[in-house]
Design an enzyme around this catalytic site. Sequence first.
Site, PDB file in Angstrom:
ATOM      1  N   GLY A   1      45.890  43.891  30.587  1.00  0.00           N
ATOM      2  CA  GLY A   1      45.512  45.139  29.924  1.00  0.00           C
ATOM      3  C   GLY A   1      44.927  44.939  28.537  1.00  0.00           C
ATOM      4  O   GLY A   1      45.134  45.753  27.628  1.00  0.00           O
ATOM      5  N   LEU A   2      44.206  43.829  28.377  1.00  0.00           N
ATOM      6  CA  LEU A   2      43.466  43.570  27.126  1.00  0.00           C
ATOM      7  C   LEU A   2      44.348  43.571  25.887  1.00  0.00           C
ATOM      8  O   LEU A   2      43.987  44.132  24.849  1.00  0.00           O
ATOM      9  CB  LEU A   2      42.324  44.593  26.966  1.00  0.00           C
ATOM     10  CG  LEU A   2      41.222  44.540  28.036  1.00  0.00           C
ATOM     11  CD1 LEU A   2      40.247  45.688  27.863  1.00  0.00           C
ATOM     12  CD2 LEU A   2      40.487  43.211  27.997  1.00  0.00           C
TER      13      LEU A   2
ATOM     14  N   CYS B   1      36.766  44.357  33.091  1.00  0.00           N
ATOM     15  CA  CYS B   1      38.230  44.240  33.155  1.00  0.00           C
ATOM     16  C   CYS B   1      38.782  45.240  34.168  1.00  0.00           C
ATOM     17  O   CYS B   1      38.577  46.443  34.029  1.00  0.00           O
ATOM     18  CB  CYS B   1      38.859  44.490  31.781  1.00  0.00           C
ATOM     19  SG  CYS B   1      40.658  44.491  31.883  1.00  0.00           S
TER      20      CYS B   1
ATOM     21  N   LYS C   1      29.489  40.173  31.060  1.00  0.00           N
ATOM     22  CA  LYS C   1      30.431  39.637  32.061  1.00  0.00           C
ATOM     23  C   LYS C   1      30.667  40.680  33.151  1.00  0.00           C
ATOM     24  O   LYS C   1      31.128  41.794  32.867  1.00  0.00           O
ATOM     25  CB  LYS C   1      31.741  39.246  31.377  1.00  0.00           C
ATOM     26  CG  LYS C   1      32.742  38.595  32.329  1.00  0.00           C
ATOM     27  CD  LYS C   1      33.883  37.943  31.574  1.00  0.00           C
ATOM     28  CE  LYS C   1      34.922  37.374  32.502  1.00  0.00           C
ATOM     29  NZ  LYS C   1      36.010  36.708  31.785  1.00  0.00           N
TER      30      LYS C   1
ATOM     31  N   ASN D   1      34.275  38.097  36.964  1.00  0.00           N
ATOM     32  CA  ASN D   1      35.638  38.430  36.551  1.00  0.00           C
ATOM     33  C   ASN D   1      36.516  38.455  37.819  1.00  0.00           C
ATOM     34  O   ASN D   1      36.064  38.068  38.898  1.00  0.00           O
ATOM     35  CB  ASN D   1      35.638  39.772  35.801  1.00  0.00           C
ATOM     36  CG  ASN D   1      36.831  39.895  34.860  1.00  0.00           C
ATOM     37  OD1 ASN D   1      37.935  39.458  35.187  1.00  0.00           O
ATOM     38  ND2 ASN D   1      36.624  40.475  33.693  1.00  0.00           N
ATOM     39  N   THR D   2      37.727  38.925  37.683  1.00  0.00           N
ATOM     40  CA  THR D   2      38.689  38.806  38.788  1.00  0.00           C
ATOM     41  C   THR D   2      38.450  39.823  39.907  1.00  0.00           C
ATOM     42  O   THR D   2      37.839  40.875  39.701  1.00  0.00           O
ATOM     43  CB  THR D   2      40.106  39.018  38.232  1.00  0.00           C
ATOM     44  OG1 THR D   2      40.105  40.226  37.460  1.00  0.00           O
ATOM     45  CG2 THR D   2      40.530  37.866  37.351  1.00  0.00           C
TER      46      THR D   2
ATOM     47  N   GLY E   1      35.231  31.411  38.099  1.00  0.00           N
ATOM     48  CA  GLY E   1      35.980  31.922  39.240  1.00  0.00           C
ATOM     49  C   GLY E   1      36.527  30.743  40.024  1.00  0.00           C
ATOM     50  O   GLY E   1      35.804  30.136  40.817  1.00  0.00           O
TER      51      GLY E   1
ATOM     52  N   GLY F   1      39.153  29.186  34.040  1.00  0.00           N
ATOM     53  CA  GLY F   1      40.125  30.225  33.697  1.00  0.00           C
ATOM     54  C   GLY F   1      41.533  29.905  34.149  1.00  0.00           C
ATOM     55  O   GLY F   1      42.312  29.249  33.448  1.00  0.00           O
TER      56      GLY F   1
HETATM   57  C1  SIN Z   1      43.195  41.821  31.065  1.00  0.00           C
HETATM   58  O1  SIN Z   1      43.392  41.711  29.852  1.00  0.00           O
HETATM   59  O2  SIN Z   1      43.756  42.685  31.737  1.00  0.00           O
HETATM   60  C2  SIN Z   1      42.246  40.879  31.760  1.00  0.00           C
HETATM   61  C3  SIN Z   1      40.895  40.882  31.132  1.00  0.00           C
HETATM   62  C4  SIN Z   1      39.784  40.935  32.113  1.00  0.00           C
HETATM   63  O3  SIN Z   1      39.989  40.748  33.301  1.00  0.00           O
HETATM   64  O4  SIN Z   1      38.660  41.191  31.692  1.00  0.00           O
END
Ligand code: SIN
Length: 305
Positions: free
Chosen positions: A72-73, A131, A166, A193-194, A244, A266
């Site tokens: 959550g940043l 995110c 990104k 990203n994820t 990734g 990562g």
């Molecule tokens: C996060 O802080 O939740 C992850 C950051 C991201 O996936 O960009």
Amino acid sequence: MVNTSVDLAGLRLDNPVIPASGTFGFGYEFAELYDINILGSISLKGTTLAPRFGNPTPRIAECTAGLINSVGLQNPGIDAVLSEELPRLAKVFRKPAIANISGFAIDEYVTCVEKADKAEQIGLIELNISCPNVHNGGMSFGTEAKSAYEVTKAVRAVTKKPLFVKLTPNVTSIVAIAAACAEAGADGISLINTLLGMRIDLKRRRPVIANVKGGFSGPAVFPVALRMVWEVYEAVKLPIMGMGGVSSAADVIEMLLAGATAVQVGAANLVDPFACKKIIESLPAEMEKLGIESLEEIIGGAHNG
Ligand code: SIN
């Protein structure tokens, strides 16, 4: 003697290996373990305008060949990053670093980038519009070409530093989003990203993660990331930072052959804090084994013929 250096949108990197944002703190924490000046660069912890505590815990779920996070940043906010974290990094890292910027509104992204633009050690801005763990921001900008275009265009107006966007893989066409960012003036694309995922605790019969869902990363996602790097390379003529599931020198080389100019590592840092060091140290031998004299010459090489 092989040549591992690459030119990333005007930044000369000794090698293409960069720890990915959110997996390497602000970099200086790792200087206790090894000389971090061996890194190509560092993508710093994702930063927002205001400080953020992050999501409720549990935030992590382990999986086969990867993990899910919903951080959550969490970060101290752009002013503290520039006035406290960056000076700490400057004491131990002599190379340009990458500011990874997130926001909840276009003017937040713009203000953060304006501030980061003034920091001498920031050599490149990575605009995180991907995110998956926050509402009303983050990934929502990266799931539509129009909003990706708008935020990129607004930020482009306030920085002359190389600007990478990104992107999230959680879309129908990552190519369309990348093309919109290119049209808006981005200098490069970071991907991926994820992937959005979840786990259920069998004993409690409840989701493992407090926020239910999170972003899945780790070796299992490598083929998906590689495929997307390949597609974006074919469609958009901008340099790519590929990421990734990268966890070896061979993975780095595969990413470059697919079209990446630099490669971020990562989840591997979370398993082994020496992961980047091991990858960088094993790159020359891996290149020699494969008959590669210069990494720059193989970028996109798998597309030829
Ligand atoms: C996060 O802080 O939740 C992850 C950051 C991201 O996936 O960009």
